[in-house]
Design a protein around this motif. Structure first.
Motif, PDB file in Angstrom:
ATOM      1  N   ASN A   1      49.487  26.368  32.808  1.00 31.46           N
ATOM      2  CA  ASN A   1      49.217  27.702  33.340  1.00 31.46           C
ATOM      3  C   ASN A   1      49.508  28.818  32.346  1.00 31.46           C
ATOM      4  OD1 ASN A   1      48.650  26.295  35.636  1.00 31.46           O
ATOM      5  ND2 ASN A   1      50.421  26.994  36.804  1.00 31.46           N
ATOM      6  N   GLY A   2      50.446  28.580  31.442  1.00 30.74           N
ATOM      7  CA  GLY A   2      50.804  29.613  30.491  1.00 30.74           C
ATOM      8  C   GLY A   2      49.963  29.630  29.234  1.00 30.74           C
ATOM      9  N   VAL A   3      49.028  28.690  29.134  1.00 32.71           N
ATOM     10  CA  VAL A   3      48.197  28.580  27.931  1.00 32.71           C
ATOM     11  C   VAL A   3      46.841  29.227  28.179  1.00 32.71           C
ATOM     12  CG1 VAL A   3      47.003  26.983  26.394  1.00 32.71           C
ATOM     13  CG2 VAL A   3      49.351  26.512  27.099  1.00 32.71           C
ATOM     14  N   LEU A   4      46.507  30.201  27.339  1.00 37.00           N
ATOM     15  CA  LEU A   4      45.229  30.903  27.482  1.00 37.00           C
ATOM     16  C   LEU A   4      44.258  30.554  26.369  1.00 37.00           C
ATOM     17  CD1 LEU A   4      43.930  33.002  29.396  1.00 37.00           C
ATOM     18  CD2 LEU A   4      44.778  34.781  27.867  1.00 37.00           C
ATOM     19  N   ALA A   5      44.792  30.147  25.210  1.00 30.57           N
ATOM     20  CA  ALA A   5      43.956  29.967  24.015  1.00 30.57           C
ATOM     21  C   ALA A   5      42.824  28.977  24.230  1.00 30.57           C
ATOM     22  CB  ALA A   5      44.821  29.524  22.830  1.00 30.57           C
ATOM     23  N   THR A   6      43.065  27.904  24.998  1.00 35.10           N
ATOM     24  CA  THR A   6      42.019  26.892  25.184  1.00 35.10           C
ATOM     25  C   THR A   6      40.927  27.343  26.147  1.00 35.10           C
ATOM     26  OG1 THR A   6      43.452  25.828  26.835  1.00 35.10           O
ATOM     27  CG2 THR A   6      43.447  24.893  24.616  1.00 35.10           C
ATOM     28  N   MET A   7      41.059  28.564  26.691  1.00 36.94           N
ATOM     29  CA  MET A   7      39.993  29.078  27.548  1.00 36.94           C
ATOM     30  C   MET A   7      38.942  29.848  26.744  1.00 36.94           C
ATOM     31  SD  MET A   7      40.264  31.162  31.152  1.00 36.94           S
ATOM     32  CE  MET A   7      38.812  31.269  32.220  1.00 36.94           C
ATOM     33  N   ALA A   8      39.199  30.070  25.471  1.00 37.40           N
ATOM     34  CA  ALA A   8      38.227  30.785  24.631  1.00 37.40           C
ATOM     35  C   ALA A   8      36.887  30.052  24.650  1.00 37.40           C
ATOM     36  CB  ALA A   8      38.745  30.893  23.204  1.00 37.40           C
ATOM     37  N   GLY A   9      35.812  30.770  24.939  1.00 40.94           N
ATOM     38  CA  GLY A   9      34.479  30.174  24.974  1.00 40.94           C
ATOM     39  C   GLY A   9      34.111  29.546  26.303  1.00 40.94           C
ATOM     40  N   CYS A  10      35.058  29.447  27.225  1.00 39.04           N
ATOM     41  CA  CYS A  10      34.756  28.843  28.525  1.00 39.04           C
ATOM     42  C   CYS A  10      33.969  29.820  29.404  1.00 39.04           C
ATOM     43  CB  CYS A  10      36.042  28.429  29.237  1.00 39.04           C
ATOM     44  SG  CYS A  10      36.903  27.053  28.434  1.00 39.04           S
ATOM     45  N   ASN A  11      33.062  29.292  30.173  1.00 43.63           N
ATOM     46  CA  ASN A  11      32.236  30.138  31.045  1.00 43.63           C
ATOM     47  C   ASN A  11      32.210  29.654  32.491  1.00 43.63           C
ATOM     48  OD1 ASN A  11      30.655  27.865  30.803  1.00 43.63           O
ATOM     49  ND2 ASN A  11      28.886  28.900  29.898  1.00 43.63           N
ATOM     50  N   CYS A  12      33.122  28.749  32.822  1.00 43.42           N
ATOM     51  CA  CYS A  12      33.158  28.251  34.198  1.00 43.42           C
ATOM     52  C   CYS A  12      34.514  27.633  34.489  1.00 43.42           C
ATOM     53  CB  CYS A  12      32.051  27.223  34.431  1.00 43.42           C
ATOM     54  SG  CYS A  12      32.330  25.646  33.585  1.00 43.42           S
ATOM     55  N   LEU A  13      34.739  27.359  35.761  1.00 46.48           N
ATOM     56  CA  LEU A  13      35.913  26.628  36.220  1.00 46.48           C
ATOM     57  C   LEU A  13      35.421  25.407  36.986  1.00 46.48           C
ATOM     58  CD1 LEU A  13      37.977  29.627  37.649  1.00 46.48           C
ATOM     59  CD2 LEU A  13      38.381  28.473  35.458  1.00 46.48           C
ATOM     60  N   ILE A  14      36.047  24.271  36.755  1.00 41.36           N
ATOM     61  CA  ILE A  14      35.743  23.087  37.561  1.00 41.36           C
ATOM     62  C   ILE A  14      36.696  23.077  38.739  1.00 41.36           C
ATOM     63  CG2 ILE A  14      35.642  20.570  37.622  1.00 41.36           C
ATOM     64  CD1 ILE A  14      35.056  20.579  34.659  1.00 41.36           C
ATOM     65  N   ASP A  15      36.145  23.029  39.938  1.00 42.86           N
ATOM     66  CA  ASP A  15      36.924  23.019  41.175  1.00 42.86           C
ATOM     67  C   ASP A  15      37.230  21.567  41.523  1.00 42.86           C
ATOM     68  OD1 ASP A  15      38.016  23.307  43.677  1.00 42.86           O
ATOM     69  OD2 ASP A  15      36.369  24.498  44.505  1.00 42.86           O
ATOM     70  N   MET A  16      38.465  21.146  41.245  1.00 38.75           N
ATOM     71  CA  MET A  16      38.861  19.758  41.502  1.00 38.75           C
ATOM     72  C   MET A  16      39.670  19.670  42.791  1.00 38.75           C
ATOM     73  SD  MET A  16      39.846  18.219  37.778  1.00 38.75           S
ATOM     74  CE  MET A  16      38.649  18.136  36.450  1.00 38.75           C
ATOM     75  N   GLN A  17      39.204  18.831  43.701  1.00 35.98           N
ATOM     76  CA  GLN A  17      39.860  18.692  44.993  1.00 35.98           C
ATOM     77  C   GLN A  17      41.065  17.760  44.899  1.00 35.98           C
ATOM     78  OE1 GLN A  17      38.967  20.475  47.696  1.00 35.98           O
ATOM     79  NE2 GLN A  17      37.352  21.476  46.520  1.00 35.98           N
ATOM     80  N   GLU A  18      41.977  17.937  45.835  1.00 37.40           N
ATOM     81  CA  GLU A  18      43.219  17.172  45.854  1.00 37.40           C
ATOM     82  C   GLU A  18      42.970  15.678  46.059  1.00 37.40           C
ATOM     83  OE1 GLU A  18      47.439  17.178  48.362  1.00 37.40           O
ATOM     84  OE2 GLU A  18      45.789  18.494  48.941  1.00 37.40           O
ATOM     85  N   GLY A  19      43.833  14.872  45.433  1.00 36.22           N
ATOM     86  CA  GLY A  19      43.829  13.441  45.691  1.00 36.22           C
ATOM     87  C   GLY A  19      43.031  12.606  44.722  1.00 36.22           C
ATOM     88  N   ARG A  20      42.327  13.215  43.791  1.00 32.20           N
ATOM     89  CA  ARG A  20      41.546  12.431  42.832  1.00 32.20           C
ATOM     90  C   ARG A  20      42.448  11.944  41.712  1.00 32.20           C
ATOM     91  NH1 ARG A  20      35.564  14.713  41.757  1.00 32.20           N
ATOM     92  NH2 ARG A  20      35.558  12.713  40.674  1.00 32.20           N
ATOM     93  N   PRO A  21      42.246  10.733  41.221  1.00 29.57           N
ATOM     94  CA  PRO A  21      43.042  10.220  40.106  1.00 29.57           C
ATOM     95  C   PRO A  21      42.692  10.885  38.780  1.00 29.57           C
ATOM     96  CG  PRO A  21      41.297   8.679  40.669  1.00 29.57           C
ATOM     97  CD  PRO A  21      41.265   9.750  41.715  1.00 29.57           C
ATOM     98  N   GLY A  22      41.671  11.692  38.773  1.00 31.63           N
ATOM     99  CA  GLY A  22      41.153  12.316  37.556  1.00 31.63           C
ATOM    100  C   GLY A  22      39.648  12.397  37.692  1.00 31.63           C
ATOM    101  N   ILE A  23      38.997  12.826  36.645  1.00 31.72           N
ATOM    102  CA  ILE A  23      37.540  12.890  36.679  1.00 31.72           C
ATOM    103  C   ILE A  23      37.028  12.420  35.324  1.00 31.72           C
ATOM    104  CG2 ILE A  23      37.530  15.329  36.008  1.00 31.72           C
ATOM    105  CD1 ILE A  23      35.051  15.656  37.829  1.00 31.72           C
ATOM    106  N   HIS A  24      35.955  11.659  35.328  1.00 32.43           N
ATOM    107  CA  HIS A  24      35.517  10.958  34.122  1.00 32.43           C
ATOM    108  C   HIS A  24      34.101  11.370  33.725  1.00 32.43           C
ATOM    109  CE1 HIS A  24      39.056   8.444  34.641  1.00 32.43           C
ATOM    110  NE2 HIS A  24      38.717   8.307  35.920  1.00 32.43           N
ATOM    111  N   ALA A  25      33.802  11.147  32.459  1.00 35.78           N
ATOM    112  CA  ALA A  25      32.474  11.462  31.939  1.00 35.78           C
ATOM    113  C   ALA A  25      31.405  10.746  32.759  1.00 35.78           C
ATOM    114  CB  ALA A  25      32.388  11.034  30.476  1.00 35.78           C
ATOM    115  N   GLY A  26      30.338  11.482  33.066  1.00 32.96           N
ATOM    116  CA  GLY A  26      29.243  10.929  33.854  1.00 32.96           C
ATOM    117  C   GLY A  26      29.359  11.216  35.332  1.00 32.96           C
ATOM    118  N   GLU A  27      30.562  11.631  35.785  1.00 28.85           N
ATOM    119  CA  GLU A  27      30.726  11.972  37.198  1.00 28.85           C
ATOM    120  C   GLU A  27      30.242  13.403  37.453  1.00 28.85           C
ATOM    121  OE1 GLU A  27      34.600   9.156  38.194  1.00 28.85           O
ATOM    122  OE2 GLU A  27      34.770  11.345  38.342  1.00 28.85           O
TER     123      GLU A  27
END
Length: 401
Positions: free
Chosen positions: A368-394
């Motif tokens: 939450n305290g890191v802003l630098a890695t948001m440079a160039g980002c143009n969206c947010l991924i809305d991840m719902q509770e309970g997922r073990p993670g999200i993988h390429a192709g999903e």
């Protein structure tokens, strides 16, 4: 109320948000980005006369029926009409007028001939090409007709709309007044950029981030200030500005630490506390209250929490206030191009970049305290509770910024 879902929090935020009804008249060249407060109806035809789309000659199409490159038709040139001029003369069979692009076509003519298809004659002109009736001829009202509503109330004014309003003769336009807001940041540990950084201090990124995003949304910032970590100081600042704004946004001091002063500051002024904590990361400790009908949204002090909350929570409020449809949040489904391996313990918003090929999560820290890695980002991924993670192709649910 505590621990609301994002949807429940939005319901409360919007319930206490009022549409701005006040209007103001502004100069056309200052109207960019503003919202029309009434329908704009044409008061005349445009163009207000039949006009030529070419430099050449206006005449009768009947005169040109036999015109060919080797057997031209010869017509008498009775007048020249430049753009901006107008002639009351009627052009008869066997006659033509020299005419320029945009000039009013005189009575009697039913076609125009490009000068490239003539000998450029002055007193008489030879025409080498036949024409159909109304060919190369622009009719009165071709752009718009009198009494037509060209722009509806609620339209956001951009460069095209400005051009349309100008063609209607508008020098001024009635628009909704802008949302007026105050940004109050806390934190004795923060310093204003430009000052030498002292030991134990950090620069105040939240203030600039939040203020700039609100400016993106065409908000008028009445006050931008940093308040000491003292409840009475914050209480005084809110009381002082509340009568001048439609919205107050604060950052920091909303958790349960010794210096989390917002709870006490709001109690001191008798603000109505609506909810505290939203089940989302980042931005969980968001506190919402109302003081004299002015909504106060108190955000987390974490930079990424501010970056997320201003779009997820505050943007819908501004959408309701202004009825500006460009502020409506847009969601879309996208294919993820890489993975996010952290277990999703609660609803989480992850910074990312989306294009026509899918959505990519940047490498690096996502705390939450890191802003630098948001440079160039143009969206947010809305991840719902309970997922073990999200993988390429999903498939991922994306909120466009």
């Amino acid at each position: 109320m505590e621990n609301l879902t994002v949807e429940e929090a939005l319901e409360q935020l919007l319930c206490h948000t009022k549409e701005i009804e006040e209007t103001e008249e502004v100069s056309l060249l200052l109207a960019r980005g503003r919202i029309l407060a009434k329908d704009e109806k044409a008061e005349f035809d445009n163009p207000p006369f039949d006009r030529s789309p070419v430099d050449g000659y206006a005449c009768h199409f009947e005169d040109l029926s036999e015109a060919k490159s080797d057997t031209p038709v010869c017509l008498k040139v009775i007048e020249e009409i430049d753009a901006g001029q107008y002639s009351d003369r009627e052009v008869k069979l066997g006659e033509a007028v020299r005419i320029m692009t945009g000039a009013a076509i005189p009575t009697g003519c039913d076609c125009c001939v490009r000068q490239e298809d003539t000998d450029y004659g002055e007193d008489t002109v030879k025409i080498f090409k036949s024409k159909k009736k109304w060919q190369d001829y622009c009719f009165q009202g071709e752009d718009f007709k009198k009494d037509t509503v060209l722009l509806k109330k609620g339209t956001k004014i951009g460069f095209v709309e400005t051009g349309i309003l100008a063609s209607m003769g508008r020098a001024k336009v009635l628009v909704k007044r802008k949302v007026k807001a105050a940004v109050l940041t806390t934190g004795d540990e923060v310093m204003t950029p430009g000052q030498p950084l002292l030991p134990g201090k950090i620069y105040n990124s939240n203030q600039s981030l939040l203020a700039t995003r609100l400016l993106d949304f065409d908000v008028e910032l009445v006050r931008i200030d940093t308040i000491q970590d003292e409840p009475q100081k914050m209480a005084e600042a809110i009381k002082e500005i509340a009568g001048q704004v439609d919205l107050i946004v604060t950052t920091g001091a909303v958790s349960v630490g010794k210096k989390d002063i917002m709870h006490e500051a709001l109690r001191l002024i008798g603000a109505e506390r609506i909810f505290w904590r939203v089940l989302m990361k980042p931005g969980m400790p968001t506190l919402f209250s109302v003081y004299h009908d002015v909504p106060i949204v108190s955000l987390s002090g974490n930079p990424f929490g501010v970056a997320v909350s201003v779009d997820v929570l505050i943007r819908p409020m501004l959408h309701k206030m202004t009825q500006d449809e460009t502020l409506a949040i847009v969601h879309k489904k996208c294919v993820l191009k890489n993975e996010f391996s952290k277990k999703i313990k609660g609803r989480r918003y992850v910074r990312a970049f989306v294009d026509e090929t899918g959505v990519m999560i940047p490498c690096g820290l996502h705390s939450n305290g890191v802003l630098a890695t948001m440079a160039g980002c143009n969206c947010l991924i809305d991840m719902q509770e309970g997922r073990p993670g999200i993988h390429a192709g999903e498939e991922a649910e994306v909120l466009l910024l």
